[in-house]
Design an enzyme around this catalytic site. Structure first.
Site, mmCIF file in Angstrom:
data_model
loop_
_atom_site.group_PDB
_atom_site.id
_atom_site.type_symbol
_atom_site.label_atom_id
_atom_site.label_comp_id
_atom_site.label_asym_id
_atom_site.label_seq_id
_atom_site.Cartn_x
_atom_site.Cartn_y
_atom_site.Cartn_z
ATOM 1 N N HIS A 13 -11.962 5.216 -9.588
ATOM 2 C CA HIS A 13 -12.581 6.314 -8.837
ATOM 3 C C HIS A 13 -13.362 7.219 -9.790
ATOM 4 C CE1 HIS A 13 -9.724 10.065 -9.170
ATOM 5 N NE2 HIS A 13 -9.864 9.483 -10.330
ATOM 6 N N CYS A 21 -13.679 14.255 -14.678
ATOM 7 C CA CYS A 21 -13.395 13.062 -13.858
ATOM 8 C C CYS A 21 -14.653 12.523 -13.168
ATOM 9 C CB CYS A 21 -12.326 13.390 -12.819
ATOM 10 S SG CYS A 21 -10.820 14.045 -13.558
ATOM 11 N N HIS A 25 -13.474 5.797 -13.786
ATOM 12 C CA HIS A 25 -12.289 5.443 -14.570
ATOM 13 C C HIS A 25 -11.206 4.963 -13.605
ATOM 14 C CE1 HIS A 25 -11.758 9.608 -13.277
ATOM 15 N NE2 HIS A 25 -10.455 9.379 -13.325
ATOM 16 N N HIS A 27 -6.879 4.468 -12.451
ATOM 17 C CA HIS A 27 -5.503 4.985 -12.515
ATOM 18 C C HIS A 27 -4.564 3.937 -11.932
ATOM 19 C CE1 HIS A 27 -6.506 9.181 -13.374
ATOM 20 N NE2 HIS A 27 -7.432 9.125 -12.433
ATOM 21 N N HIS A 63 -6.800 -2.549 -6.475
ATOM 22 C CA HIS A 63 -7.904 -3.102 -7.271
ATOM 23 C C HIS A 63 -9.268 -2.852 -6.642
ATOM 24 C CE1 HIS A 63 -4.597 -4.908 -9.443
ATOM 25 N NE2 HIS A 63 -5.448 -5.188 -10.415
ATOM 26 N N GLU A 100 -0.914 10.152 -9.393
ATOM 27 C CA GLU A 100 -2.124 9.669 -10.052
ATOM 28 C C GLU A 100 -1.815 9.624 -11.540
ATOM 29 O OE1 GLU A 100 -6.392 10.983 -8.915
ATOM 30 O OE2 GLU A 100 -5.890 12.057 -10.741
HETATM 31 ZN ZN LIG Z 1 -9.058 10.130 -12.049
#
Ligand SMILES: [Zn+2]
Length: 108
Positions: A13, A21, A25, A27, A63, A100
């Site tokens: 995301h 952010c 990237h 998580h 994914h 997260e």
């Molecule tokens: Zn993030």
């Protein structure tokens, strides 16, 4: 009585305009579902049934890229989306907590 399970999904995301952010990237999201109710004959709900329901919802997103699903994939918005999807499937009152990564979570 409360009964809980934990599942994991990995997703990408980014948060548009966010200073840190804003770049794509990933998580690992830890998903904790706790159902609440009165046990009948020693059982509230079969873990297998609960896991099946939760896994089917999560499989849609695992994914994947949250930004394909929503405009602003904060952990709050992800929690809200998963809560809505689970509510349609679970017959019990439940709490959903979405982590997260490590040490950061939202709950509904
Ligand atoms: Zn993030």
């Amino acid at each position: 009585m409360k009964l809980g399970i934990i599942e994991y999904i990995d997703c990408a995301h980014f948060l548009p305009e966010h200073p840190k952010c804003g770049k794509v990237h990933g998580h690992t999201y830890k998903i904790e579902v706790v159902v609440q109710g009165e046990p009948k004959d020693g059982m509230l709900l079969d873990f297998r049934d609960l896991k099946t329901q939760v896994r089917e919802v999560l499989a849609t997103y695992d994914h994947g890229h949250w930004n394909d699903v929503m405009e602003y994939p904060s952990v709050e918005n992800i929690c809200q989306l998963l809560h809505t999807r689970l509510q349609a499937r679970l017959a019990f009152e439940f709490t959903l907590r979405v982590f997260e990564g490590h040490g950061k979570w939202a709950e509904m």
